[in-house]
Write an enzyme that holds these catalytic residues in place. Structure first.
Site, PDB file in Angstrom:
ATOM      1  N   HIS A   1      28.247  26.883  -7.491  1.00 35.48           N
ATOM      2  CA  HIS A   1      28.449  25.959  -6.592  1.00 35.48           C
ATOM      3  C   HIS A   1      28.545  26.960  -5.664  1.00 35.48           C
ATOM      4  O   HIS A   1      28.511  25.701  -3.866  1.00 35.48           O
ATOM      5  CB  HIS A   1      29.591  25.948  -6.743  1.00 35.48           C
ATOM      6  CG  HIS A   1      31.110  26.289  -6.111  1.00 35.48           C
ATOM      7  ND1 HIS A   1      31.792  27.325  -7.065  1.00 35.48           N
ATOM      8  CD2 HIS A   1      31.658  26.343  -4.825  1.00 35.48           C
ATOM      9  CE1 HIS A   1      32.428  28.195  -6.545  1.00 35.48           C
ATOM     10  NE2 HIS A   1      32.842  27.641  -5.164  1.00 35.48           N
TER      11      HIS A   1
HETATM   12  C1  UD1 Z   1      35.073  23.498  -1.480  1.00 41.13           C
HETATM   13  C2  UD1 Z   1      35.674  25.662  -0.796  1.00 41.13           C
HETATM   14  C3  UD1 Z   1      35.217  26.628  -1.978  1.00 41.13           C
HETATM   15  C4  UD1 Z   1      35.857  27.090  -3.312  1.00 41.13           C
HETATM   16  C5  UD1 Z   1      35.411  25.486  -3.689  1.00 41.13           C
HETATM   17  C6  UD1 Z   1      35.659  25.088  -5.721  1.00 41.13           C
HETATM   18  C7  UD1 Z   1      35.665  25.811   1.384  1.00 41.13           C
HETATM   19  C8  UD1 Z   1      34.815  26.256   2.107  1.00 41.13           C
HETATM   20  N1  UD1 Z   1      35.000  25.805   0.214  1.00 41.13           N
HETATM   21  O1  UD1 Z   1      33.386  24.285  -2.137  1.00 41.13           O
HETATM   22  O2  UD1 Z   1      36.087  27.573  -1.287  1.00 41.13           O
HETATM   23  O3  UD1 Z   1      35.720  27.590  -4.176  1.00 41.13           O
HETATM   24  O4  UD1 Z   1      35.335  23.944  -2.896  1.00 41.13           O
HETATM   25  O5  UD1 Z   1      35.436  23.597  -5.914  1.00 41.13           O
HETATM   26  O6  UD1 Z   1      36.258  24.440   1.516  1.00 41.13           O
HETATM   27  N2  UD1 Z   1      31.882  16.396  -3.619  1.00 41.13           N
HETATM   28  C9  UD1 Z   1      32.205  15.323  -4.995  1.00 41.13           C
HETATM   29  N3  UD1 Z   1      33.870  15.270  -4.892  1.00 41.13           N
HETATM   30  C10 UD1 Z   1      34.809  16.275  -4.750  1.00 41.13           C
HETATM   31  C11 UD1 Z   1      34.188  17.397  -4.291  1.00 41.13           C
HETATM   32  C12 UD1 Z   1      33.357  17.459  -3.054  1.00 41.13           C
HETATM   33  O7  UD1 Z   1      31.081  14.610  -4.100  1.00 41.13           O
HETATM   34  O8  UD1 Z   1      35.774  15.810  -5.294  1.00 41.13           O
HETATM   35  C13 UD1 Z   1      30.819  16.966  -3.074  1.00 41.13           C
HETATM   36  C14 UD1 Z   1      31.174  16.127  -1.646  1.00 41.13           C
HETATM   37  O9  UD1 Z   1      30.208  15.268  -1.487  1.00 41.13           O
HETATM   38  C15 UD1 Z   1      30.161  18.312  -0.266  1.00 41.13           C
HETATM   39  C16 UD1 Z   1      30.086  19.115  -1.628  1.00 41.13           C
HETATM   40  O10 UD1 Z   1      30.643  18.088  -2.466  1.00 41.13           O
HETATM   41  O11 UD1 Z   1      29.449  17.584  -0.117  1.00 41.13           O
HETATM   42  C17 UD1 Z   1      30.355  20.175  -1.153  1.00 41.13           C
HETATM   43  O12 UD1 Z   1      32.569  19.897  -1.694  1.00 41.13           O
HETATM   44  P1  UD1 Z   1      33.413  20.932   0.063  1.00 41.13           P
HETATM   45  O13 UD1 Z   1      34.676  20.318  -0.286  1.00 41.13           O
HETATM   46  O14 UD1 Z   1      32.586  20.500   0.904  1.00 41.13           O
HETATM   47  O15 UD1 Z   1      33.344  22.499  -0.328  1.00 41.13           O
HETATM   48  P2  UD1 Z   1      33.573  22.852  -1.874  1.00 41.13           P
HETATM   49  O16 UD1 Z   1      31.356  23.345  -2.216  1.00 41.13           O
HETATM   50  O17 UD1 Z   1      33.623  22.420  -3.084  1.00 41.13           O
END
Ligand code: UD1
Length: 369
Positions: free
Chosen positions: A208
């Protein structure tokens, strides 16, 4: 008796796991009133609600519903909402976890209005400032009043940054969570049957990190995973939403040996990790869970914060898009890692034996009174 009011701020999947042991221990005490504040960073049921259910936690006391956005948008929206909440409630301390944007926002919002902050899983460093998590960790550690370091390496990192006086070596709350939940996972998870898997006849993969999912890197990584899934063992690949979005954009069609699934609930993930022959991951938490469950790990990154797992010999880095993955797995097949008494002793010495939450809550009570 005065009651200490603690607020834990969480938002992303790994934080729910770290929170659970604190909820359990704080709930057993009469002198602590512990509340959960969810920022809403992870909002999909499979990334959030399911974890509260599996880990037997009550629903959060408040959910800010912030959701996704650029780093600036997401962090800024959290800052505004958290400042309002902390100003109104003025808890005795805020507990923050790990290294996400939720950690960063809660630390800044609380310290600016002089609410004490304790950072759980302090002192981790990748020494790679291109990772958003590294920036979050640095800010959280330097602004927090109390630093709960999971390992001796984390303590040393904090001492090197002149933060030794605020540091308490606590052990790792993720060890508490694995110890507390593994028997339940073995008893109740049906994931092996659901996916028709046999013990040690499959491998697990999770990806991820932006460095792996964004740009051309994902294609390279997928090539290597596909090749490994054909040559070595079939792979189960629970897909994070960030990765899912990228795969959809590419129109990716996996071969039958690389099985894509929805993100796994906590107990099913433990059951898969416990039964996989090995795991390929870029997650921090999975590297440690693998070590605790005696599953060899290949880390698809250029560095790891959990350097003890490398020293102990249960984890190997496979650099740049997992370039060395195939060779590393073949070497491992010839001489597999032995999880003997010496390895167990080293894991215990690094991460503790699963009593980190007790140490943390005891210390919080002493520190704040
Ligand atoms: C975040 C944390 C990372 C952790 C990871 C675990 C930061 C900078 N990064 O990364 O340290 O290891 O979580 O998962 O805070 N999304 C969904 N549904 C959700 C959550 C996210 O669709 O429930 C999608 C969103 O569109 C987003 C992408 O996933 O653009 C990434 O989510 P984001 O919260 O930005 O960070 P993670 O990559 O999950």
């Amino acid at each position: 008796m005065s009651v200490l009011r603690l607020v834990s701020v969480v938002g992303a999947r790994p934080q729910f796991v770290k929170l659970a042991p604190i909820v359990r221990v704080a709930g057993q005490r009469g002198d602590v009133d512990h509340r959960i504040l969810h920022t809403g960073q992870h909002y999909d049921s499979a990334m959030s609600d399911v974890f509260f259910e599996d880990l037997k936690m009550p629903a959060p006391d408040a959910d800010l519903g912030i959701g996704s956005g650029s780093h600036g948008e997401q962090t800024a929206a959290m800052l505004v909402a958290l400042e309002k909440t902390f100003s109104g409630e003025r808890p005795d301390a805020v507990l923050v976890y790990g290294d996400t944007n939720s950690t960063l926002a809660a630390t800044l919002a609380a310290t600016k209005i002089h609410v004490p902050v304790a950072h759980i899983e302090a002192g981790l460093r990748s020494f790679n400032r291109k990772m958003p998590e590294e920036i979050n960790r640095l800010v959280a550690d330097h602004c927090s009043d109390r630093l709960y370091a999971p390992t001796p390496v984390a303590v040393a990192n904090l001492e090197d940054e002149n933060l030794g006086e605020r540091t308490v070596r606590s052990g790792d709350v993720m060890r508490d969570a694995v110890n507390f939940n593994i028997e339940q996972a073995r008893r109740s998870s049906t994931i092996l049957d659901d996916l028709a898997l046999e013990q040690a006849a499959f491998s697990l993969v999770t990806v991820h990190r932006p460095a792996n999912t964004d740009g051309a890197n994902l294609e390279l990584l997928l090539d290597r995973l596909e090749e490994s899934s054909r040559r070595h063992l079939p792979m189960v690949f629970p897909v994070h939403p960030r990765t899912r979005a990228m795969l959809e954009k590419m129109g990716y069609q996996p071969p039958p040996t690389l099985r894509l699934t929805e993100p796994m609930p906590y107990l099913d993930n433990l059951q898969l990790l416990d039964n996989a022959r090995y795991v390929v991951t870029d997650s921090g938490g999975v590297q440690k869970e693998a070590a605790f469950l005696e599953t060899p790990c290949f880390t698809a990154r250029n560095e790891t914060e959990w350097t003890e797992t490398l020293d102990i010999g249960v984890n190997r880095i496979v650099h740049d898009g997992a370039s060395g993955l195939l060779a590393a797995i073949e070497e491992f097949m010839v001489s597999p890692v032995e999880f003997g008494a010496d390895v167990h002793r080293q894991i215990d010495e690094s991460y503790g034996r699963g009593d980190a939450a007790n140490r943390i809550v005891d210390d919080c009570v002493e520190w704040l009174s």
